[in-house]
Design a protein around this motif. Sequence first.
Motif, PDB file in Angstrom:
ATOM      1  N   MET A   1      41.400  70.680  23.662  1.00 22.46           N
ATOM      2  CA  MET A   1      41.895  71.585  22.624  1.00 22.46           C
ATOM      3  C   MET A   1      42.329  72.895  23.260  1.00 22.46           C
ATOM      4  O   MET A   1      41.565  73.535  23.963  1.00 22.46           O
ATOM      5  N   HIS A   8      41.384  68.868  16.498  1.00 23.57           N
ATOM      6  CA  HIS A   8      42.037  67.664  15.988  1.00 23.57           C
ATOM      7  C   HIS A   8      40.977  66.586  15.759  1.00 23.57           C
ATOM      8  O   HIS A   8      40.301  66.157  16.691  1.00 23.57           O
ATOM      9  N   ARG A  27      41.382  69.234   6.310  1.00 22.47           N
ATOM     10  CA  ARG A  27      42.561  70.107   6.438  1.00 22.47           C
ATOM     11  C   ARG A  27      42.338  71.429   5.723  1.00 22.47           C
ATOM     12  O   ARG A  27      42.747  72.488   6.210  1.00 22.47           O
ATOM     13  N   PHE A  31      41.113  72.065  10.019  1.00 26.51           N
ATOM     14  CA  PHE A  31      41.234  71.048  11.057  1.00 26.51           C
ATOM     15  C   PHE A  31      42.612  70.381  11.011  1.00 26.51           C
ATOM     16  O   PHE A  31      43.189  70.209   9.929  1.00 26.51           O
ATOM     17  N   GLU A  32      43.102  69.989  12.168  1.00 24.33           N
ATOM     18  CA  GLU A  32      44.234  69.069  12.240  1.00 24.33           C
ATOM     19  C   GLU A  32      43.668  67.666  12.101  1.00 24.33           C
ATOM     20  O   GLU A  32      42.640  67.342  12.722  1.00 24.33           O
ATOM     21  N   VAL A  33      44.300  66.820  11.296  1.00 25.93           N
ATOM     22  CA  VAL A  33      43.707  65.520  10.967  1.00 25.93           C
ATOM     23  C   VAL A  33      44.712  64.387  11.171  1.00 25.93           C
ATOM     24  O   VAL A  33      45.888  64.515  10.804  1.00 25.93           O
ATOM     25  N   SER A  34      44.236  63.297  11.757  1.00 23.84           N
ATOM     26  CA  SER A  34      44.966  62.031  11.786  1.00 23.84           C
ATOM     27  C   SER A  34      44.134  61.001  11.035  1.00 23.84           C
ATOM     28  O   SER A  34      42.902  60.988  11.162  1.00 23.84           O
ATOM     29  N   ARG A  45      46.840  55.456  17.952  1.00 26.01           N
ATOM     30  CA  ARG A  45      46.879  56.917  17.843  1.00 26.01           C
ATOM     31  C   ARG A  45      46.387  57.576  19.122  1.00 26.01           C
ATOM     32  O   ARG A  45      46.904  58.621  19.551  1.00 26.01           O
ATOM     33  N   VAL A  49      47.780  60.916  21.174  1.00 25.87           N
ATOM     34  CA  VAL A  49      47.090  62.209  21.149  1.00 25.87           C
ATOM     35  C   VAL A  49      45.698  62.075  21.749  1.00 25.87           C
ATOM     36  O   VAL A  49      45.147  60.967  21.834  1.00 25.87           O
ATOM     37  N   PRO A  51      42.325  63.471  20.650  1.00 20.31           N
ATOM     38  CA  PRO A  51      41.619  64.241  19.624  1.00 20.31           C
ATOM     39  C   PRO A  51      40.367  64.904  20.178  1.00 20.31           C
ATOM     40  O   PRO A  51      39.860  64.529  21.233  1.00 20.31           O
ATOM     41  N   ASP A  52      39.869  65.876  19.428  1.00 21.62           N
ATOM     42  CA  ASP A  52      38.633  66.548  19.811  1.00 21.62           C
ATOM     43  C   ASP A  52      37.407  65.812  19.288  1.00 21.62           C
ATOM     44  O   ASP A  52      36.305  65.989  19.830  1.00 21.62           O
TER      45      ASP A  52
END
Length: 253
Positions: A1, A8, A27, A31-34, A45, A49, A51-52
């Motif tokens: 990050m 994320h 969100r 937070f950024e969310v997938s 995914r 990316v 993610p954290d």
Amino acid sequence: MKAGAAPHVVVVDDEPDARAMVGDYLRMHGFEVSLCDGGRALRRRLVEVAPDLIVLDLNMPEEDGLSIVRDLKGRSTIPIIMLTATASPIDRVVGLELGADDYLPKPCELRELVARIRSVLRRAAQARGTSPDPARPGTQQGVQPSAKPESGVRFGRMIVDTETLRLRDEAGTEQILTRSEYALLKAFLDNPKRVLTRERLLDLADARDPEAFDRAIDVRINRIRKKVEPDPANPRFIKTVRGMGYVFRPEGD
């Protein structure tokens, strides 16, 4: 990050409504969310990316969450919070043994989920210390370059690489440490020959569970013993002090 970037989080759940509800709430809290509907979508995914953190439902029809935890923890150190509708102690213990960082019963209180996510992310940041930046998109977070010999601290039969969060034996073979495992190892290294209660270990490793499920510490220590002890059934370095807790003996007994 990256500094200043929103953490994320990937939410993996086969139930569309539950997945969307959790994603929208995260969100709202910055937070950024997938969103992924299962293990296959999650792996696609992760190619795109790094993610954290991953919030993972354990009870999915395509591939159960425990299999996903086993696969991910075998090749990365991305923190994982498990959600389980069964709230089975067996599922929780197995998940923790496989390397998951926390768990919540499902349906969960979303405010508590946010608090757990922030707590796990803090532990991950503390464990990283001076380690390199998290992997860029397209790579797996926590898959680091080979350890440098000078960056290690001996713990039992292994060397703890404080830069890459890996264990290395004298032959150079490496094992990935989860964030929670590293936090516990650091607690022992900082307090050699001192008896530490389970409660104290929870505090030192910032692994406090509001439900006071301190036996999770026993699970994590058993997992660590399998990695650092010559004979995990008869530990020499992380000794149990009956009725009190654990003590780290740097020289072994």
